[in-house]
Enzyme design. Structure first.
Site, short mmCIF file in Angstrom:
data_model
loop_
_atom_site.label_atom_id
_atom_site.label_comp_id
_atom_site.label_asym_id
_atom_site.label_seq_id
_atom_site.Cartn_x
_atom_site.Cartn_y
_atom_site.Cartn_z
N LYS A 1 0.94 -1.15 -0.05
CA LYS A 1 0.14 -0.01 -0.06
C LYS A 1 0.87 1.38 -0.01
O LYS A 1 1.81 1.21 0.80
CB LYS A 1 -0.66 -0.04 1.50
CG LYS A 1 -2.49 -0.23 1.06
CD LYS A 1 -3.10 -0.20 2.28
CE LYS A 1 -4.65 0.19 2.07
NZ LYS A 1 -5.33 0.17 3.31
O1 G3P Z 1 -9.22 0.70 3.75
C1 G3P Z 1 -9.19 2.09 4.27
C2 G3P Z 1 -9.80 2.24 5.69
O2 G3P Z 1 -9.22 1.44 6.63
C3 G3P Z 1 -10.05 3.60 6.13
O3 G3P Z 1 -11.23 3.58 6.80
O4 G3P Z 1 -12.83 4.26 8.40
O5 G3P Z 1 -10.46 4.86 8.67
O6 G3P Z 1 -11.90 5.92 6.89
P1 G3P Z 1 -11.83 4.90 7.52
#
Ligand code: G3P
Length: 219
Positions: free
Chosen positions: A83
């Site tokens: 990533k």
């Molecule tokens: O895959 C990306 C994710 O982990 C981000 O999610 O909920 O932290 O915006 P969030």
């Protein structure tokens, strides 16, 4: 549409795997930090459980350091995907990694221009963050639609991972748009199979079945 789980928690990954429909895992530094253990050791445990791509994120910000870090992460297992953030340094690192056959997932994607450029650099996956756009009153799913149109226009092979999913509607919209993958937190995966009418239906069937068995026992 493929289903990935967005977590670094081994128990959640094992449980989601047991449902038989899991295609991969995405992690990030926040998710790994929640587990509190050595991130490399945690990733080694995850790749043992999952038969599919497992995204592990670089934490360097400069191209050369990203590439070096990616080399170390890629050694963990053949299904590790690196990533990389959607920055100019990340773009250059992606180009170099793609030339050496390392798979990449371009993360923190918030615009279709970023998605187009990372595809040109050879990204294997791109991750538009829909929930975080919704959080700032933008339409996260509009970004996914734009990327899908652009990728279709130019027959681009980079796969779209809809990320930062917060609820089942995000998942459904991702499928309607034709995204390749949705990466979903464990709590949302559980909700995808939940329906009150299914629960009520089971309850009624069980009650009628018990009634029949009691009647037959009396005869
Ligand atoms: O895959 C990306 C994710 O982990 C981000 O999610 O909920 O932290 O915006 P969030």
């Amino acid at each position: 549409m493929k289903l990935f789980i967005d977590t670094a928690n081994l128990e959640e990954i094992k449980k989601a795997c047991s449902y038989g429909v899991l295609d991969g895992v995405t992690t990030n530094p926040t998710l790994l930090s929640r587990e509190g253990s050595d991130p490399i050791e945690q990733l080694k445990k995850i790749v043992e459980v999952v038969d599919g791509p497992v995204s592990a994120e670089v934490t360097s910000l400069k191209k050369e350091e990203m590439v070096k870090e990616a080399g170390g992460l890629a050694k963990i297992a053949s299904n590790i995907v690196i990533k990389v953030p959607c920055t100019t340094e990340g773009l250059a690192a992606t180009k170099e990694l793609s030339l050496t056959g390392v798979k990449t997932n371009l993360t923190l994607c918030f615009s279709a221009s970023q998605a187009l450029l990372v595809a040109k650099a050879g990204a294997t996956f791109v991750s538009p963050f829909v929930g975080r756009l919704d959080d700032i009153s933008a339409e996260g799913m509009d970004l996914v639609s734009d990327i899908k149109v652009i990728y279709d226009n130019f027959k681009i092979n980079t796969e779209i991972i809809v990320a930062s999913i917060r609820h089942p509607i995000h998942f459904l919209e991702a499928a309607r748009i034709g995204a390749d993958i949705a990466t979903v937190p464990f709590a949302v995966i559980e909700k995808l199979m939940k329906h009150p009418l299914t629960d009520i239906g089971i309850e009624r069937f069980m009650a009628d079945w018990d009634k029949l068995k009691k009647q037959l026992n009396k005869e």
